[in-house]
Motif scaffolding. Sequence first.
Motif, PDB file in Angstrom:
ATOM      1  N   LYS A  52      54.263  -3.383  75.382  1.00  0.00           N
ATOM      2  CA  LYS A  52      53.139  -4.306  75.593  1.00  0.00           C
ATOM      3  C   LYS A  52      51.817  -3.654  75.205  1.00  0.00           C
ATOM      4  CE  LYS A  52      55.319  -5.929  79.800  1.00  0.00           C
ATOM      5  NZ  LYS A  52      55.449  -4.853  80.747  1.00  0.00           N
ATOM      6  N   PRO A  53      51.621  -3.375  73.909  1.00  0.00           N
ATOM      7  CA  PRO A  53      50.358  -2.734  73.524  1.00  0.00           C
ATOM      8  C   PRO A  53      49.180  -3.699  73.681  1.00  0.00           C
ATOM      9  CG  PRO A  53      51.612  -3.347  71.576  1.00  0.00           C
ATOM     10  CD  PRO A  53      52.488  -3.632  72.764  1.00  0.00           C
ATOM     11  N   LYS A  54      48.141  -3.229  74.326  1.00  0.00           N
ATOM     12  CA  LYS A  54      46.940  -4.049  74.477  1.00  0.00           C
ATOM     13  C   LYS A  54      46.140  -3.979  73.179  1.00  0.00           C
ATOM     14  CE  LYS A  54      46.241  -3.731  79.409  1.00  0.00           C
ATOM     15  NZ  LYS A  54      46.019  -2.705  80.405  1.00  0.00           N
ATOM     16  N   PRO A  55      45.383  -5.046  72.876  1.00  0.00           N
ATOM     17  CA  PRO A  55      44.515  -4.992  71.689  1.00  0.00           C
ATOM     18  C   PRO A  55      43.502  -3.847  71.829  1.00  0.00           C
ATOM     19  CG  PRO A  55      44.645  -7.224  72.564  1.00  0.00           C
ATOM     20  CD  PRO A  55      45.323  -6.327  73.554  1.00  0.00           C
ATOM     21  N   TRP A  56      43.169  -3.227  70.715  1.00  0.00           N
ATOM     22  CA  TRP A  56      42.278  -2.064  70.675  1.00  0.00           C
ATOM     23  C   TRP A  56      40.983  -2.300  71.437  1.00  0.00           C
ATOM     24  CZ3 TRP A  56      42.915   2.855  69.625  1.00  0.00           C
ATOM     25  CH2 TRP A  56      41.821   3.656  69.319  1.00  0.00           C
ATOM     26  N   HIS A  57      40.350  -3.457  71.204  1.00  0.00           N
ATOM     27  CA  HIS A  57      39.039  -3.726  71.823  1.00  0.00           C
ATOM     28  C   HIS A  57      39.114  -3.880  73.343  1.00  0.00           C
ATOM     29  CE1 HIS A  57      40.611  -7.821  71.258  1.00  0.00           C
ATOM     30  NE2 HIS A  57      39.878  -8.132  72.317  1.00  0.00           N
ATOM     31  N   MET A  58      40.305  -4.051  73.881  1.00  0.00           N
ATOM     32  CA  MET A  58      40.447  -4.200  75.331  1.00  0.00           C
ATOM     33  C   MET A  58      40.738  -2.866  76.027  1.00  0.00           C
ATOM     34  SD  MET A  58      42.562  -7.758  75.627  1.00  0.00           S
ATOM     35  CE  MET A  58      42.583  -7.737  77.414  1.00  0.00           C
ATOM     36  N   LEU A  59      40.947  -1.814  75.249  1.00  0.00           N
ATOM     37  CA  LEU A  59      41.298  -0.515  75.828  1.00  0.00           C
ATOM     38  C   LEU A  59      40.065   0.336  76.105  1.00  0.00           C
ATOM     39  CD1 LEU A  59      44.229   0.322  73.401  1.00  0.00           C
ATOM     40  CD2 LEU A  59      44.467  -0.223  75.824  1.00  0.00           C
TER      41      LEU A  59
END
Length: 87
Positions: A52-59
């Motif tokens: 479940k990789p989160k989108p880059w901008h949400m990390l």
Amino acid sequence: VYELAALTQDLDTQGMTTKIKEVLLANNIGQKIFGEAVLGLSQGSVSELLSKPKPWHMLSIKGREPFIRMQLWLSDPRNIEHIQRLK
């Protein structure tokens, strides 16, 4: 790695995790050894990241670090060799 995570504008986390899973599967490398050797994370954390990789901008910057490590590992021509030695 922390600085790279802060400076990198955008990264395709979904594409990267797919590529990592393909490479691990093709070379018969388990998530546990990959997590310990490359990411410094437990197998459970690696499993969560890859499924479940989160989108880059949400990390957060800290959350981006494993993806930077994955990217560096993928770009290393001797990456498989290093892990095979650890197995």
